[in-house]
Scaffold this motif. Sequence first.
Motif, PDB file in Angstrom:
ATOM      1  N   LYS A  25       2.699   0.700   9.905  1.00 38.67           N
ATOM      2  CA  LYS A  25       2.266   1.941   9.254  1.00 38.67           C
ATOM      3  C   LYS A  25       1.504   2.891  10.164  1.00 38.67           C
ATOM      4  N   ASN A  31       6.521   5.382   4.790  1.00 41.55           N
ATOM      5  CA  ASN A  31       5.221   5.660   4.177  1.00 41.55           C
ATOM      6  C   ASN A  31       5.306   6.528   2.929  1.00 41.55           C
ATOM      7  N   GLU A  32       6.522   6.920   2.518  1.00 39.94           N
ATOM      8  CA  GLU A  32       6.643   7.903   1.438  1.00 39.94           C
ATOM      9  C   GLU A  32       6.080   7.379   0.123  1.00 39.94           C
ATOM     10  N   GLU A  33       6.397   6.141  -0.238  1.00 42.47           N
ATOM     11  CA  GLU A  33       5.942   5.612  -1.521  1.00 42.47           C
ATOM     12  C   GLU A  33       4.429   5.440  -1.541  1.00 42.47           C
ATOM     13  N   GLU A  34       3.854   4.939  -0.434  1.00 46.20           N
ATOM     14  CA  GLU A  34       2.401   4.782  -0.372  1.00 46.20           C
ATOM     15  C   GLU A  34       1.696   6.137  -0.445  1.00 46.20           C
ATOM     16  N   GLU A  35       2.229   7.118   0.268  1.00 40.68           N
ATOM     17  CA  GLU A  35       1.627   8.451   0.241  1.00 40.68           C
ATOM     18  C   GLU A  35       1.704   9.065  -1.157  1.00 40.68           C
ATOM     19  N   ALA A  36       2.810   8.835  -1.854  1.00 40.55           N
ATOM     20  CA  ALA A  36       2.939   9.353  -3.221  1.00 40.55           C
ATOM     21  C   ALA A  36       1.920   8.687  -4.141  1.00 40.55           C
ATOM     22  N   LEU A  94      -0.995   7.363  -3.292  1.00 39.81           N
ATOM     23  CA  LEU A  94      -2.327   7.875  -2.962  1.00 39.81           C
ATOM     24  C   LEU A  94      -2.517   9.288  -3.495  1.00 39.81           C
ATOM     25  N   THR A  95      -1.466  10.096  -3.453  1.00 39.09           N
ATOM     26  CA  THR A  95      -1.548  11.460  -3.979  1.00 39.09           C
ATOM     27  C   THR A  95      -1.798  11.465  -5.485  1.00 39.09           C
ATOM     28  N   THR A 133      -2.535   0.626  -4.195  1.00 39.04           N
ATOM     29  CA  THR A 133      -1.305   0.973  -3.484  1.00 39.04           C
ATOM     30  C   THR A 133      -0.682  -0.252  -2.847  1.00 39.04           C
TER      31      THR A 133
END
Length: 259
Positions: A47, A128-133, A135-136, A144
């Motif tokens: 990551k 990282n897209e799913e983790e960033e979503a 966290l958003t 997460t």
Amino acid sequence: MGPLVSDHYRRIVFGRVLVLASGCGVAGVAVPMNLIFGVAAAWAIGKFDFFGKSFLVTLIDLPFSVSPVVSGLIYVLLFGLQGLMGPWLAAHDVKIIFAVPGIVLATVFVTFPFVARELIPLVQAQGNEEEEAALTLGASGWQTFFRVTLPNIKWGLLYGVILCNARAMGEFGAVSVVSGHIRGRTNTMPLHIEILYNEYQFAPAFAVASLLALLALVTLLAKSIVEWKSRQQTAQQELSAARQTATSTLITSSGVKAA
């Protein structure tokens, strides 16, 4: 004849329960330690970019490049009575070599690449897209990890744990160097088989070896099941991604026609 052989086999096996418990105890300590290290290392390497990342990857691969006997000898040179830290350990009555802690350390060293090496490419492929979503949307770091990251890597994690446990239960070289072969205290199953064989006790040696063979068969079965589940999950993810792509294409083409 059959029942007599069966009873004799059971007496031999159950008479070595302490040896089996010792091996399971070492694996029970080494596998969770490697599980924690493997997940943390895979998360960091997959990551993030940081100074020393290449060194960490090389460190993970080190046990594959070094003979287990050599790694055991390094522990003896470090923690033995005449070793680098030996006088300090002796002064504080701490025993590592020829004791259970030495066996655990040797087992941890030879097995710690398995979990990390299974997870690193998997974590890198997830992105990282799913983790960033998550966290958003307000999820915490632990939420997460447990609700997004862990479900995506669970089969690879289980696969690595199975391999790690099998290697821990069957390790001979490094453990042989640091254990001292003390009966009832530092004997694992592979070491006990060697002792019995050298004492010409072939029947007990075969009985204990059959337990290791049974462990290998169980490990192979569990490995096959995990691989099948992992392929199923990958196929479902690919199918879901293909459906999303097709839906997006259809919506886009419909919008263009309407315009």
